[in-house]
Write an enzyme that holds these catalytic residues in place. Structure first.
Site, mmCIF file in Angstrom:
data_model
loop_
_atom_site.group_PDB
_atom_site.id
_atom_site.type_symbol
_atom_site.label_atom_id
_atom_site.label_comp_id
_atom_site.label_asym_id
_atom_site.label_seq_id
_atom_site.Cartn_x
_atom_site.Cartn_y
_atom_site.Cartn_z
ATOM 1 N N PRO A 20 0.637 -1.438 -0.094
ATOM 2 C CA PRO A 20 0.144 -0.156 0.033
ATOM 3 C C PRO A 20 0.762 1.410 -0.003
ATOM 4 C CG PRO A 20 0.159 -1.039 2.322
ATOM 5 C CD PRO A 20 0.807 -1.897 1.326
ATOM 6 N N ASP A 43 3.388 1.155 -11.568
ATOM 7 C CA ASP A 43 2.421 1.994 -11.336
ATOM 8 C C ASP A 43 2.928 3.277 -11.132
ATOM 9 O OD1 ASP A 43 0.600 -0.194 -12.159
ATOM 10 O OD2 ASP A 43 -0.202 -0.389 -9.995
ATOM 11 N N LYS A 65 -1.912 5.249 -13.805
ATOM 12 C CA LYS A 65 -3.059 5.593 -14.431
ATOM 13 C C LYS A 65 -3.766 6.686 -13.450
ATOM 14 C CE LYS A 65 -4.226 1.038 -16.217
ATOM 15 N NZ LYS A 65 -3.214 0.270 -16.000
ATOM 16 N N GLY A 96 0.848 -1.463 -7.228
ATOM 17 C CA GLY A 96 0.391 -1.127 -6.129
ATOM 18 C C GLY A 96 -0.480 -2.100 -5.379
ATOM 19 N N GLY A 97 -0.506 -2.276 -3.989
ATOM 20 C CA GLY A 97 -1.379 -3.323 -3.087
ATOM 21 C C GLY A 97 -0.742 -4.564 -3.828
ATOM 22 N N ASP A 98 -1.977 -5.408 -3.916
ATOM 23 C CA ASP A 98 -1.886 -6.621 -4.331
ATOM 24 C C ASP A 98 -2.365 -7.035 -5.871
ATOM 25 O OD1 ASP A 98 -1.721 -9.941 -3.528
ATOM 26 O OD2 ASP A 98 -3.260 -9.510 -5.020
ATOM 27 N N ALA A 127 -4.184 -2.834 -0.232
ATOM 28 C CA ALA A 127 -4.515 -1.367 0.395
ATOM 29 C C ALA A 127 -5.311 -1.353 1.548
ATOM 30 C CB ALA A 127 -4.977 -0.486 -0.869
ATOM 31 N N MET A 177 -11.275 3.000 -4.371
ATOM 32 C CA MET A 177 -11.212 4.149 -5.382
ATOM 33 C C MET A 177 -12.729 4.607 -5.397
ATOM 34 S SD MET A 177 -9.830 1.839 -8.583
ATOM 35 C CE MET A 177 -10.677 0.191 -8.009
ATOM 36 N N GLY A 206 -3.070 5.456 3.436
ATOM 37 C CA GLY A 206 -2.608 4.759 4.446
ATOM 38 C C GLY A 206 -1.160 4.061 4.429
#
Length: 262
Positions: A20, A43, A65, A96-98, A127, A177, A206
């Protein structure tokens, strides 16, 4: 048989979840993969310290994006990855994240496999999990919630999506989002029967040093996002577990300020 992280195995993709935000939340395997990269396709919200884990000689390509503005459409990103792998490069696709939670990782795996190429996926801290942990917000709890669901709040046809049963007593709903559509999300949930006084948290940036955790009630979600000028990246958490979070009670603070001015 050599593993995908074997540096002698050329021409492959390693899809890596970057977590995250905080580089400390990378997995050991993600770090190992980055160190092997010839090309990093990443990203836009990836911390520069994560990118620095790749060799200095590795090519770094941003495919950032943003809402309503993409540097490359997904099909072009897929083609870019495939083209570099076909040169024999080790391509780390850093997300980002998973990769498999609202990261379009599944689409990229399909494209790589359709080209007859090899791909590995290294999961990352999502996230939702990272932001919730930072705010001390348990997404499940024996006394408050026995189920948790993840939805995207930016999809087309939001009002037509069926979220019935995903939020309410004993359940937690995490919305990715959803900042730009927060008011519509609240209206949708209340129309589906979720109580207007259901606790809601907005977890902004976060795991970063400037993270914010804001708490209010569902009916005030849209107005609070506007009042507090909340920006992406952020996740929205709806459910009784929000009461346990280390989050600032923005509705309570706003009400107290109004009383003082009255």
């Amino acid at each position: 048989m050599a593993t995908l992280l074997d540096p002698t195995a050329r021409g492959r993709v390693i899809l890596v979840g970057a977590g995250p935000g905080d580089p400390g939340l990378l997995t050991v395997r993600a770090v190992e993969a980055l160190k092997t990269a010839d090309v990093v396709v990443h990203d836009g919200l990836i911390d520069p310290r994560v990118l620095d884990l790749a060799p200095a000689t590795a090519q770094r390509i941003s495919v950032a994006k943003q809402r309503a503005r993409h540097t490359l459409p997904q099909e072009s990103i897929n083609a870019l990855i495939v083209a570099h792998v076909k040169t024999g490069a080790i391509v780390v696709r850093l997300k980002g994240g998973d990769p498999f939670i609202f990261g379009r990782g599944g689409e990229e795996v399909e494209a790589v496999r359709a080209a007859g190429l090899t791909v590995e996926v290294i999961p990352g801290v999502s996230a939702a999990l990272g932001c919730a942990a930072g705010a001390m917000l348990p997404l499940t709890h024996r006394d408050w919630s026995s189920a948790v669901s993840f939805v995207a709040g930016q999809c087309k046809g939001l009002s037509e999506q069926d979220w019935s049963g995903l939020a309410g007593q004993g359940r937690t709903l995490v919305i990715y989002m959803g900042v730009a559509t927060a008011e519509a999300i609240a209206d949708k949930l209340m129309a589906d029967g979720v109580a207007p006084d259901m606790p809601v948290a907005v977890l902004e940036r976060g795991t970063y040093a400037d993270a914010r955790a804001l708490r209010t009630l569902l009916a005030d979600l849209g107005p609070m996002v506007a009042r507090e000028d909340v920006k992406s990246p952020a996740v929205i958490v709806v459910g009784e577990v929000v009461q346990l979070a280390d989050a600032e009670d923005k509705l309570g603070n706003w009400a107290k300020a109004a009383e003082l001015l009255a």
